[in-house]
Scaffold this active site. Structure first.
Site, PDB file in Angstrom:
ATOM      1  N   SER A  96       0.527  -1.343  -0.007  1.00 30.34           N
ATOM      2  CA  SER A  96      -0.049  -0.067   0.096  1.00 30.34           C
ATOM      3  C   SER A  96       0.807   1.206   0.156  1.00 30.34           C
ATOM      4  O   SER A  96       1.852   1.570  -0.971  1.00 30.34           O
ATOM      5  CB  SER A  96      -0.927  -0.149   1.144  1.00 30.34           C
ATOM      6  OG  SER A  96      -1.681   1.081   1.263  1.00 30.34           O
ATOM      7  N   ASP A 236      -0.715   1.605  -4.082  1.00 29.31           N
ATOM      8  CA  ASP A 236      -1.712   0.587  -4.907  1.00 29.31           C
ATOM      9  C   ASP A 236      -3.031   1.137  -5.219  1.00 29.31           C
ATOM     10  O   ASP A 236      -3.793  -0.008  -5.865  1.00 29.31           O
ATOM     11  CB  ASP A 236      -1.795  -0.751  -3.928  1.00 29.31           C
ATOM     12  CG  ASP A 236      -2.478  -0.552  -2.475  1.00 29.31           C
ATOM     13  OD1 ASP A 236      -2.387   0.658  -2.228  1.00 29.31           O
ATOM     14  OD2 ASP A 236      -3.366  -1.256  -2.384  1.00 29.31           O
ATOM     15  N   ASP A 238      -5.665   2.293  -3.883  1.00 29.43           N
ATOM     16  CA  ASP A 238      -7.131   2.343  -3.154  1.00 29.43           C
ATOM     17  C   ASP A 238      -7.371   3.359  -2.511  1.00 29.43           C
ATOM     18  O   ASP A 238      -8.390   3.522  -1.724  1.00 29.43           O
ATOM     19  CB  ASP A 238      -7.171   0.939  -2.347  1.00 29.43           C
ATOM     20  CG  ASP A 238      -6.013   0.749  -1.065  1.00 29.43           C
ATOM     21  OD1 ASP A 238      -4.983   1.749  -1.066  1.00 29.43           O
ATOM     22  OD2 ASP A 238      -6.161  -0.324  -0.208  1.00 29.43           O
TER      23      ASP A 238
END
Ligand code: MG
Length: 454
Positions: A96, A236, A238
């Site tokens: 992340s 990533d 999100d």
């Protein structure tokens, strides 16, 4: 063996905590748990991604699982492709927003939710007991390339139709959104300028966590070009962050509350979901449109789960992880950016005008030293003293730490997950309210820490 999974899957230093051996075992363990015939595997731009992917895929193939290889795409693209392909699981190799030396494995179910605690415990058990289901040599799995970006952009073009030719500056920060996000916005008719859009697992351009500091280049480019908006994502993809048309970084809580209010307005009320750390401006905005707010533990899976359970209109965390349940349950940065443009178009507002409707409250954060052995006990016992000293509280919750809602603010006390600290978060309608609550709560925590030492 230490616990493998945290709230965001397996996460650790590449080749130290997260080794190829472990990646292979996780592949075999999930294949056995999900009785997986087909899965989708993707990764972000991290240097260790390819090494870990080979090992993970090897574990899957050995279990007789066919693997669709999506290569480097954002986490939401992987989750959407998993659902769209009716695959039994989706694997994202990512850490992340963490620094480049980290990596992780996040697992998704067919319905696009990431593995919840019960799934993770079952997989951990399989890894620990080596309970794998290796296949006969004649039935080993095979790999199949998959253009997940195309599937995802197809979905986004159906979900968001823009009339205006928006001038957008996109900053993928050298992460997994480097291709999908600019391609998607261009396909929607936007005039796109991309910044830091070269994939590079060292994250040389900026920290992969989008913050006001790490997005200063984006802010400058938006201002210099006179663009309508700047959008940025974490490693990533999100999470989404915004810069308005004046080049100002938009506070995460206010964009969440503003978009949430818009979602409620056009659904005629309903539920919003956020975590215990989000600003009370989410409630203020929800109440304006007849909505209610559900608060969960910190961690996007808890938000996604609660959205599904409460049939919510929208939800997200104040780190920019937003979930759009009409489409699916994975937090999605690029889709959130496109939906925000749609909201501005519908409301006929600039981003700064849209955000100005959300009240700005005052936040205070304090860390109070407390030994690791005592911090959880202090937090568990502190509720009694808090309720006694803040007699006018309106809500008391222990969903994650202790959270007390007050008439003009709230406070949250949690034990740090990694450090010998107790973390206090306070919000007040005014500076005075925020300072008063902070002072009173800090004194209560100190007293509880001392009592624990006796
Ligand atoms: Mg992320």
């Amino acid at each position: 063996m230490a616990k493998l999974f945290g709230s965001s899957g397996v996460r650790g230093l590449a080749n130290v905590d997260l080794t190829p051996e472990l990646a292979c075992k996780v592949g075999m363990a999930v294949a056995a748990y999900a009785k997986a015939k087909t899965v989708v595997v993707a990764r972000d731009t991290r240097v260790s991604g390819s090494m870990l992917q080979e090992a993970l895929v090897s574990g899957l193939l050995s279990s007789g699982t066919d693997v669709y290889l999506a290569d480097i795409v954002p986490t939401p693209t992987l989750a959407y492709a998993t659902m769209s392909m009716h695959a039994d699981a989706g694997f994202m190799l990512t850490a992340s927003h963490n620094p480049p030396q980290y990596n992780g494995i996040k697992v998704f179910r067919t319905d696009s939710l990431s593995y919840v605690d019960a799934d993770q415990e079952a997989v951990e058990k399989n890894v620990k007991e080596q309970s794998f289901a290796l296949s006969d040599w004649r039935r080993l799995g095979k790999t199949i390339p998959l253009n997940a970006g195309q599937i995802y952009i197809g979905m986004a073009l159906k979900a968001v139709v823009l009339k205006k030719k928006w001038r957008v500056v996109v900053d993928p920060g050298c992460g997994a959104t480097f291709k999908v996000a600019p391609d998607m916005l261009k396909a929607m008719g936007c005039k796109v300028t991309a910044l830091n859009a070269q994939p590079d697992g060292h994250f040389p351009a900026r920290k992969s966590e989008p913050t006001a500091e790490s997005l200063s280049d984006l802010a400058n480019v938006v201002k210099t070009l006179g663009a309508d908006i700047g959008v940025a994502f974490d490693g990533d993809g999100d999470r989404v962050a915004f810069v308005d048309e004046t080049g100002a970084f938009v506070n995460f809580d206010r964009s969440l509350a503003g978009y949430g209010a818009y979602a409620l307005k056009y659904s005629g009320g309903g539920m919003l979901v956020t975590n215990v750390e989000a600003s009370m401006c989410v409630e203020t905005m929800a109440e304006k449109y007849g909505g209610k707010v559900v608060r969960t533990k910190v961690g996007d899976i808890y938000v996604s789960e609660a959205i599904k359970q409460s049939n919510a209109v929208f939800g997200g965390e104040p780190c920019g992880a937003w979930v759009h349940p009409k489409i699916y349950y994975c937090p999605d940065g690029p889709l959130s950016a496109a939906l925000m443009l749609k909201a501005l178009e519908v409301e006929n507002k600039s981003l700064s005008e849209f955000i100005s409707e959300v009240p700005e409250y005052i936040t205070r954060r304090e860390n109070i030293a407390c030994k690791n052995e005592q911090k959880y006990s202090v937090v568990n016992k502190i509720g009694v003293a808090l309720k006694a000293d803040f007699k006018n509280f309106t809500d008391y919750s222990t969903v994650d730490g202790v959270r007390l809602a007050l008439k003009q603010g709230w406070l949250l006390i949690r034990a740090s997950g990694t450090e010998p600290l107790i973390r206090l978060t306070v919000e007040g309608e005014s500076v005075k309210e925020a300072n008063d609550i902070t002072q009173k709560a800090t004194a209560i925590i100190h007293k509880q820490v001392e009592a624990e030492l006796k």
